[in-house]
Write an enzyme that holds these catalytic residues in place. Structure first.
Site, PDB file in Angstrom:
ATOM      1  N   CYS A  60     -86.947  20.200  24.352  1.00 17.26           N
ATOM      2  CA  CYS A  60     -85.907  21.141  23.934  1.00 17.26           C
ATOM      3  C   CYS A  60     -85.045  20.447  22.887  1.00 17.26           C
ATOM      4  O   CYS A  60     -85.565  19.997  21.871  1.00 17.26           O
ATOM      5  CB  CYS A  60     -85.097  21.627  25.147  1.00 17.26           C
ATOM      6  N   ARG A  81     -83.049  21.291  29.278  1.00 15.32           N
ATOM      7  CA  ARG A  81     -83.717  22.580  29.452  1.00 15.32           C
ATOM      8  C   ARG A  81     -85.231  22.368  29.597  1.00 15.32           C
ATOM      9  O   ARG A  81     -85.899  23.085  30.344  1.00 15.32           O
ATOM     10  CB  ARG A  81     -83.432  23.500  28.262  1.00 15.32           C
TER      11      ARG A  81
END
Length: 322
Positions: A272, A277
């Site tokens: 990410c 994430r």
């Protein structure tokens, strides 16, 4: 042998909470009112299960949130707090926490090899998933995520308080770091240059992936190039969860990733912007679907700032252009 830690010697973040008043009394349900139930198989536990096992001495609940002060205001009763920035990352190197420091964290949290660790946090468990990845690197065997994290726990008016647990420290010994769970810049570059059969999954937003924006508004960590790593497919992390923050079913997740060409037949690398994430998607792909997955925690802030690497930038956005 367990070692009792005097109150004065405990970490400040824990000591300062001792004796604080309980919050959310109206919603408080005592864990003692329920008998402990068997620990579920699989990588997730439900809010219902945790509510019935708050006093289960085989379980250690650990919060890993990103918003400062959240734990101090109110948390799942009995939960220990770990800071993503200060505890699970090295404070000098850009790296995950070192083995000795990790062992000290788990010792202070009274974790033993027989403990089942339940991780939860804010932001849909992004940083709790990061913690799960770090715990996995150091070979902690029983680690699960609270499905839905703080969002679901609070939405259901589950018990919360702001008391730090009084714990008897252990002497936890971690395993050597499992480097197979971590991808580096050279691994991502090998895919970009066609020298690896691994599949890259960029889990950022479509605008980040296309290069329309460099990072989400307000993000402090930036790269000087926009776009994505050549060869990466885009499946944003949010597609893996339902409205309440819980993960979709394994069957739904299989279909989601298969539509992007990710079916587990090849090794996968998730990335990410800074690696949190992507940990969430690493968890979905590796723990729920059982695929071979590495998390590239250097992510776009490393790749997009690296010199001499190819970048795919469909939007054509240029750093600092007038």
């Amino acid at each position: 042998m367990p070692q009792h830690i005097p109150a004065a010697a405990r970490p400040t973040r824990i000591r300062r909470l001792a004796g604080a008043c309980a919050l959310g009394a109206a919603a408080l349900l005592s864990g003692a009112a329920f008998a402990a139930t068997p620990i579920p198989a699989g990588p997730l536990v439900s809010t219902d299960w945790l509510a019935q096992n708050l006093d289960n001495n085989k379980v250690r609940v650990i919060e890993v949130s990103v918003n400062p002060g959240l734990y101090e205001r109110a948390h799942v009763p009995g939960a220990v707090n770990l800071s993503w920035h200060n505890d699970l990352n090295d404070r000098v190197r850009r790296d995950i926490v070192g083995q000795e420091a990790f062992e000290a964290l788990l010792s202070t949290a009274a974790v033993t090899p027989d403990t089942t660790v339940i991780l939860y946090g804010d932001n849909n468990n992004w940083f709790a998933a990061w913690a799960a990845w770090v715990f996995d690197i150091y070979g902690v065997k029983e680690v699960k995520l609270l499905d839905g994290g703080r969002k679901k726990w609070e939405a259901e008016n589950r018990p919360l308080n702001n008391r730090a647990p009084e714990l008897t420290a252990t002497r936890y010994k971690a395993g050597p770091p499992n480097t197979a769970l971590r991808a580096r810049l050279v691994d991502a570059l090998a895919v970009a240059e066609g020298r690896s059969d691994a599949q890259l999954v960029d889990i950022r937003s479509a605008d980040e992936y296309s290069g329309k924006i460099f990072a989400p508004p307000g993000a402090a960590e930036l790269a000087v190039r926009a776009g994505h790593i050549p060869g990466a497919v885009n499946v944003s992390w949010g597609q893996a969860v339902r409205e309440d923050g819980t993960f979709k079913s394994a069957e739904e997740l299989k279909k989601l990733y298969a539509a992007a060409g990710i079916d587990g037949s090849k090794p996968v690398i998730t990335y990410c912007r800074i690696g949190e994430r992507s940990s969430h998607t690493w968890f979905a792909l590796s723990k729920i679907l059982g695929y071979s997955v590495r998390n590239y925690d250097g992510s776009w802030t490393e790749y997009g700032n690296a010199v001499g690497v190819p970048v795919k930038n469909p939007a054509g956005t240029v750093w600092a252009a007038k």
